[in-house]
Design a protein around this motif. Structure first.
Motif, PDB file in Angstrom:
ATOM      1  N   ALA A 206     -67.146  -5.971  14.467  1.00 15.52           N
ATOM      2  CA  ALA A 206     -65.772  -6.322  14.101  1.00 15.52           C
ATOM      3  C   ALA A 206     -64.770  -5.656  15.018  1.00 15.52           C
TER       4      ALA A 206
ATOM      5  N   THR B 246     -61.850  -5.443   9.334  1.00 13.15           N
ATOM      6  CA  THR B 246     -62.692  -6.059   8.306  1.00 13.15           C
ATOM      7  C   THR B 246     -63.007  -5.030   7.219  1.00 13.15           C
TER       8      THR B 246
ATOM      9  N   THR C  69     -65.412  -2.441   8.736  1.00 14.55           N
ATOM     10  CA  THR C  69     -64.845  -1.412   9.607  1.00 14.55           C
ATOM     11  C   THR C  69     -64.049  -0.401   8.795  1.00 14.55           C
TER      12      THR C  69
END
Length: 158
Positions: free
Chosen positions: A11, A109, A112
């Motif tokens: 991500a 995201t 993350t």
């Protein structure tokens, strides 16, 4: 850690515009202790730099400087601790520009965000620090490639 790290790495690469990232990309477990050191030792420096830039901007607003005013490279000095040792260093506005980019990847995201949160209070600080009033943009002058930082128009919280 590896599964969360893999999603975080993918991500983060996607948020940074890296089209070569794939689902097999991972942050090795051996890198986690190094990231813990980053959050423990360098995140407080970044947070101090944000506060110094915020104070500098408030001072500049009082002096009637606009959004596009140039930012000086050094914002003053501060005391820091790394590995139990204390020192003094210059707070550099450039680190806020880098922090913006890091924060965008960290917030990209749920994976993350979870990856950063595993580093405790300072990992969460990366996600939560409000940079809306200290957004920085960088312009590079060619051919010297010297860069100059300017205040950017504030954006809403991400």
């Amino acid at each position: 850690t590896t599964t969360t790290a893999a999603a975080a790495s993918t991500a983060a690469g996607a948020a940074a515009g890296d089209k070569k990232q794939s689902l097999e990309d991972t942050v090795p477990d051996t890198l986690v202790p190094i990231l813990q050191l980053f959050f423990h030792d360098f995140m407080p420096i970044l947070l101090d730099t944000v506060q110094a830039l915020r104070a500098y901007r408030a001072q500049r607003r009082d002096a009637k400087h606009g959004e596009d005013s140039e930012i000086r490279r050094a914002l003053g000095t501060h005391t820091f601790r790394i590995g139990g040792c204390e020192g003094t260093r210059v707070l550099q506005a450039f680190h806020v520009w880098k922090l913006q980019r890091l924060q965008a990847c960290a917030r990209a995201t749920p994976a993350t965000r979870a990856f950063c949160a595993q580093f405790g209070q300072l990992g969460r600080a990366l996600l939560e620090v409000d940079l809306t009033d200290v957004r920085v943009r960088k312009e590079t002058t060619l051919p010297t490639r010297q860069s100059t930082l300017f205040f950017a128009a504030p954006r809403s919280k991400l």
